[in-house]
Design a protein around this motif. Sequence first.
Motif, PDB file in Angstrom:
ATOM      1  N   MET A 253      45.530 -26.145   1.970  1.00  0.00           N
ATOM      2  CA  MET A 253      46.504 -25.583   1.033  1.00  0.00           C
ATOM      3  C   MET A 253      45.852 -24.570   0.089  1.00  0.00           C
ATOM      4  O   MET A 253      46.462 -23.565  -0.257  1.00  0.00           O
ATOM      5  N   SER A 292      57.793 -19.101  13.030  1.00  0.00           N
ATOM      6  CA  SER A 292      57.414 -20.195  13.913  1.00  0.00           C
ATOM      7  C   SER A 292      57.151 -21.412  13.011  1.00  0.00           C
ATOM      8  O   SER A 292      56.550 -21.276  11.941  1.00  0.00           O
ATOM      9  N   VAL A 293      57.653 -22.580  13.446  1.00  0.00           N
ATOM     10  CA  VAL A 293      57.612 -23.770  12.583  1.00  0.00           C
ATOM     11  C   VAL A 293      56.210 -24.051  12.062  1.00  0.00           C
ATOM     12  O   VAL A 293      56.035 -24.421  10.911  1.00  0.00           O
ATOM     13  N   VAL A 295      53.543 -21.953  11.729  1.00  0.00           N
ATOM     14  CA  VAL A 295      52.756 -20.799  11.295  1.00  0.00           C
ATOM     15  C   VAL A 295      53.176 -20.429   9.871  1.00  0.00           C
ATOM     16  O   VAL A 295      54.362 -20.269   9.589  1.00  0.00           O
TER      17      VAL A 295
ATOM     18  N   TRP B 236      58.057 -32.958  11.589  1.00  0.00           N
ATOM     19  CA  TRP B 236      58.847 -31.714  11.467  1.00  0.00           C
ATOM     20  C   TRP B 236      60.281 -32.079  11.131  1.00  0.00           C
ATOM     21  O   TRP B 236      60.875 -32.949  11.774  1.00  0.00           O
ATOM     22  N   ILE B 267      61.655 -25.654  -1.337  1.00  0.00           N
ATOM     23  CA  ILE B 267      60.450 -25.159  -0.634  1.00  0.00           C
ATOM     24  C   ILE B 267      59.224 -25.320  -1.537  1.00  0.00           C
ATOM     25  O   ILE B 267      58.181 -25.824  -1.108  1.00  0.00           O
ATOM     26  N   GLN B 268      59.364 -24.907  -2.787  1.00  0.00           N
ATOM     27  CA  GLN B 268      58.258 -25.054  -3.731  1.00  0.00           C
ATOM     28  C   GLN B 268      57.878 -26.511  -3.914  1.00  0.00           C
ATOM     29  O   GLN B 268      56.705 -26.877  -3.889  1.00  0.00           O
ATOM     30  N   ILE B 271      55.973 -27.970  -0.828  1.00  0.00           N
ATOM     31  CA  ILE B 271      54.591 -27.501  -0.724  1.00  0.00           C
ATOM     32  C   ILE B 271      53.727 -28.157  -1.806  1.00  0.00           C
ATOM     33  O   ILE B 271      52.612 -28.613  -1.536  1.00  0.00           O
ATOM     34  N   GLY B 279      47.810 -33.413   1.446  1.00  0.00           N
ATOM     35  CA  GLY B 279      48.401 -33.141   2.756  1.00  0.00           C
ATOM     36  C   GLY B 279      48.698 -31.653   2.868  1.00  0.00           C
ATOM     37  O   GLY B 279      48.290 -30.850   2.020  1.00  0.00           O
ATOM     38  N   LEU B 280      49.414 -31.293   3.932  1.00  0.00           N
ATOM     39  CA  LEU B 280      49.790 -29.892   4.171  1.00  0.00           C
ATOM     40  C   LEU B 280      51.301 -29.803   4.320  1.00  0.00           C
ATOM     41  O   LEU B 280      51.926 -30.695   4.891  1.00  0.00           O
ATOM     42  N   ALA B 281      51.886 -28.722   3.827  1.00  0.00           N
ATOM     43  CA  ALA B 281      53.314 -28.477   4.067  1.00  0.00           C
ATOM     44  C   ALA B 281      53.520 -26.994   4.299  1.00  0.00           C
ATOM     45  O   ALA B 281      52.937 -26.159   3.601  1.00  0.00           O
ATOM     46  N   THR B 282      54.331 -26.690   5.306  1.00  0.00           N
ATOM     47  CA  THR B 282      54.600 -25.300   5.675  1.00  0.00           C
ATOM     48  C   THR B 282      56.074 -25.134   6.020  1.00  0.00           C
ATOM     49  O   THR B 282      56.624 -25.932   6.774  1.00  0.00           O
ATOM     50  N   VAL B 283      56.679 -24.091   5.455  1.00  0.00           N
ATOM     51  CA  VAL B 283      58.027 -23.688   5.870  1.00  0.00           C
ATOM     52  C   VAL B 283      57.851 -22.408   6.675  1.00  0.00           C
ATOM     53  O   VAL B 283      57.526 -21.361   6.119  1.00  0.00           O
ATOM     54  N   GLY B 284      58.013 -22.518   7.987  1.00  0.00           N
ATOM     55  CA  GLY B 284      57.701 -21.394   8.879  1.00  0.00           C
ATOM     56  C   GLY B 284      58.920 -20.625   9.351  1.00  0.00           C
ATOM     57  O   GLY B 284      58.800 -19.497   9.814  1.00  0.00           O
ATOM     58  N   THR B 285      60.109 -21.249   9.258  1.00  0.00           N
ATOM     59  CA  THR B 285      61.338 -20.554   9.668  1.00  0.00           C
ATOM     60  C   THR B 285      62.392 -20.763   8.588  1.00  0.00           C
ATOM     61  O   THR B 285      62.411 -21.803   7.921  1.00  0.00           O
ATOM     62  N   SER B 303      62.716 -24.913   8.387  1.00  0.00           N
ATOM     63  CA  SER B 303      61.863 -25.945   8.967  1.00  0.00           C
ATOM     64  C   SER B 303      60.854 -26.394   7.916  1.00  0.00           C
ATOM     65  O   SER B 303      60.479 -25.620   7.035  1.00  0.00           O
ATOM     66  N   ASP B 305      57.150 -28.484   8.009  1.00  0.00           N
ATOM     67  CA  ASP B 305      56.062 -29.116   8.766  1.00  0.00           C
ATOM     68  C   ASP B 305      55.143 -29.771   7.733  1.00  0.00           C
ATOM     69  O   ASP B 305      54.576 -29.087   6.883  1.00  0.00           O
ATOM     70  N   ARG B 307      51.879 -32.489   7.140  1.00  0.00           N
ATOM     71  CA  ARG B 307      50.776 -33.152   7.855  1.00  0.00           C
ATOM     72  C   ARG B 307      49.847 -33.895   6.898  1.00  0.00           C
ATOM     73  O   ARG B 307      49.678 -33.492   5.746  1.00  0.00           O
TER      74      ARG B 307
END
Lengths: 444, 444
Positions: A253, A292-293, A295, B236, B267-268, B271, B279-285, B303, B305, B307
Amino acid sequence: MPSAATGTNSTFNTLKLSKDRLINTIHETAKWGAKGVWGPNPTDTGVCRLALSDLDKQVRDWFVEECKNLGCTIKIDQVGNIFAIYPGKNDGLPTGIGSHLDTQPSGGRYDGILGVLSGLEVLRTFKDNNYVPNYPIALVNWTNEEGARFPVSMVASGVWSENIPLETCLNTMSIDKVPVSFGDELKTIGYDGAVPCSYKENPLYSHFEIHIEQGPILEHENKKIGVVVGGQAFEWNLITVTGRASHAGSTPMDTRSDALYTASKIIQLAIETAKKYDGLATVGTLELEPKSVNVIPNIVKFSLDVRHFEDDKVAIIMKEIKEQAEHICQININSKKAKPLSVNFDNLVNSKAVKFHPNNIATVKKAALELFKPEEIREIVSGAGHDSCYCNTRIPTSMIFIPSKDGLSHTPEEYSSPEEVDNGFKVLLNTIILYDEARLQGSV
Amino acid sequence: MPSAATGTNSTFNTLKLSKDRLINTIHETAKWGAKGVWGPNPTDTGVCRLALSDLDKQVRDWFVEECKNLGCTIKIDQVGNIFAIYPGKNDGLPTGIGSHLDTQPSGGRYDGILGVLSGLEVLRTFKDNNYVPNYPIALVNWTNEEGARFPVSMVASGVWSENIPLETCLNTMSIDKVPVSFGDELKTIGYDGAVPCSYKENPLYSHFEIHIEQGPILEHENKKIGVVVGGQAFEWNLITVTGRASHAGSTPMDTRSDALYTASKIIQLAIETAKKYDGLATVGTLELEPKSVNVIPNIVKFSLDVRHFEDDKVAIIMKEIKEQAEHICQININSKKAKPLSVNFDNLVNSKAVKFHPNNIATVKKAALELFKPEEIREIVSGAGHDSCYCNTRIPTSMIFIPSKDGLSHTPEEYSSPEEVDNGFKVLLNTIILYDEARLQGSV
């Protein structure tokens, strides 16, 4: 009949009105694009009729036929604006009544449509009563007011008023999956007219427009008619945030340059800054890459629409948003390991606050006061842009508003009651009669 | 030769290696999809080779031909996985080496490709040296690992390991503008094989995979080889925020139910919550409706993600995000006039943390220690999902990582140096030899 009119125009009172014809026409023509069921009645849907689509062609063909049947001459200009000229006793520039028949993708039955069909009802009423105005009346359907399919709103009145170059309009590409140009689609539907699109070469004397408020003020204050005195200033920007794409599972992160995380902070900032200054801010479109989910996005592009009644407040709001957005990009995720992002503001539209013409405002107010109590009428400023705003840069213009249920528009649930529609029509009819008479007297 | 090996495998030392052939093959095959120039050299581009595209067909055809020339038998299964079987002295299940030749839309030259081509280089080295392993080796190209075009990642190893039904895979629709099914595209490119896609009917003895780290850990710590002991847990979700569309110019801020404003806060939150728990969080779409500059969005879908190395931490993070997201929807814009929004979490994937097989991990570690100093090697947990994670549910599996420059992947700038690629290949080669020998001895 309207309640307790404070005075009446003798001409208005001589005319027999056709009860329910206008509201029925609104609902009948909604068949060209009906979409978005929100209630149990057959009329409880919105309309999706994008500019220059096949559905737009169908409603245009019907409109032209109806106007011809009323004895109008039809002029179609280079951007597909339709001018239906109803003859008057005397030569002279036509008094304009205009609005638009195109809608948003998730539009309602009233936005724009109300204005064109109320104008049609004025002409139908004249015809029924064998009433001949002093001067011709031009009922205008302006092309692509919404800017939903071809993303320049009010583009066709913009060209007519020589605020937008003709070529810009014709070359505007649609946001369709397979983009097409405005000019090509105009040809496809057969509305690429030969009449010059110019207020100089195809002039109007004046322009009136009736529209739903698209906001909650009239409803909240229990008013029947809004006498529109002007419009908000607004600015449109396309904002691009650029970070760095990387894998969602293996990028810690504190090393990310996540363009969507940063964009989400800028979106919040923009909305809250506008609110602080009693302005409005809306992010209506957003695209990101690479989509992409797993990326992290490297590019996020979004629109920002900021409005205020005062020109200088729009500038103040935009300045603060730009400065703070830069700051947000720099601090990123509060980690020294993470690279800053960049943000770019691309100005798309910059529209000054609009002040409508005093004569037109006075005529609308007089027309309303003859039919309603003073406490049922209110001066109001338009939150939305309208073709009337461009017309006003060249000819005397003003507008009439009727209430919008819950202030909603650009959604299928957009609604004004049959009584509200009828109230508005009567004020429009009386306005046109009063203005036409004032023209003969030389007072406008 | 690698620096100061701590011990050497006698077989490895007897083999003549072909300098630069692997890195040259990586760059030559990048012609099928080269895209995204990031530097001055002809090899300074990424690769866009979406699963089951024409480019994927071209690289597959080349791969099959190369493997046939090495004496491999080719088996293509029902989801297009290619098994190239290099014969051994004895019958027995093949030892697998696998990865994938498909990429992200903005992918690099190494992710997945390194694994398949390093496996090919193992077979080429065997062939050059007339070396026959004790047991067959299966070099596997798994279909659609990325899940970029058909949005279920690792779907084909998922079917093979019977974690995903065959029909689910074949019916997965692409995210192309005109969506097509996985099954139809498989037929179109001629890779709809007859071999059952099942670890039971087309078994492997074991599975090894070499991959770029896709993270910055090895580079930061100056390690040459990562001995991968497992993978992160991840989840996901597709999150839908529903508000109310209305006009951007005429809807007061305190009456809005702006789905994008609320989504930006969620989203904020997501993350920052993941970050809080390491952990990790990503909104890719992210997609929104109705997608018009001057309309407040009523629907935003994105989306998420999430982890973590520990299964229960993913659950804790998701629970907190869901609770807080509900709260954000309720408070909306801090106005009593504004209606609350709603939020829905649709779980797409739920993947437990992966623990690779001790025998495989031990073999990779031994192979690395024979070639590099202990301080150049590190145990590591994979941040990303890999086909090896599904393989590990059915057969002994582990992975080898090499460093990724700046930790980048899923971007054209993804880079590992020729030396790093060569280091990884040598560890893979030695691993396969050691494992093959251990099989004969009955110790694995």
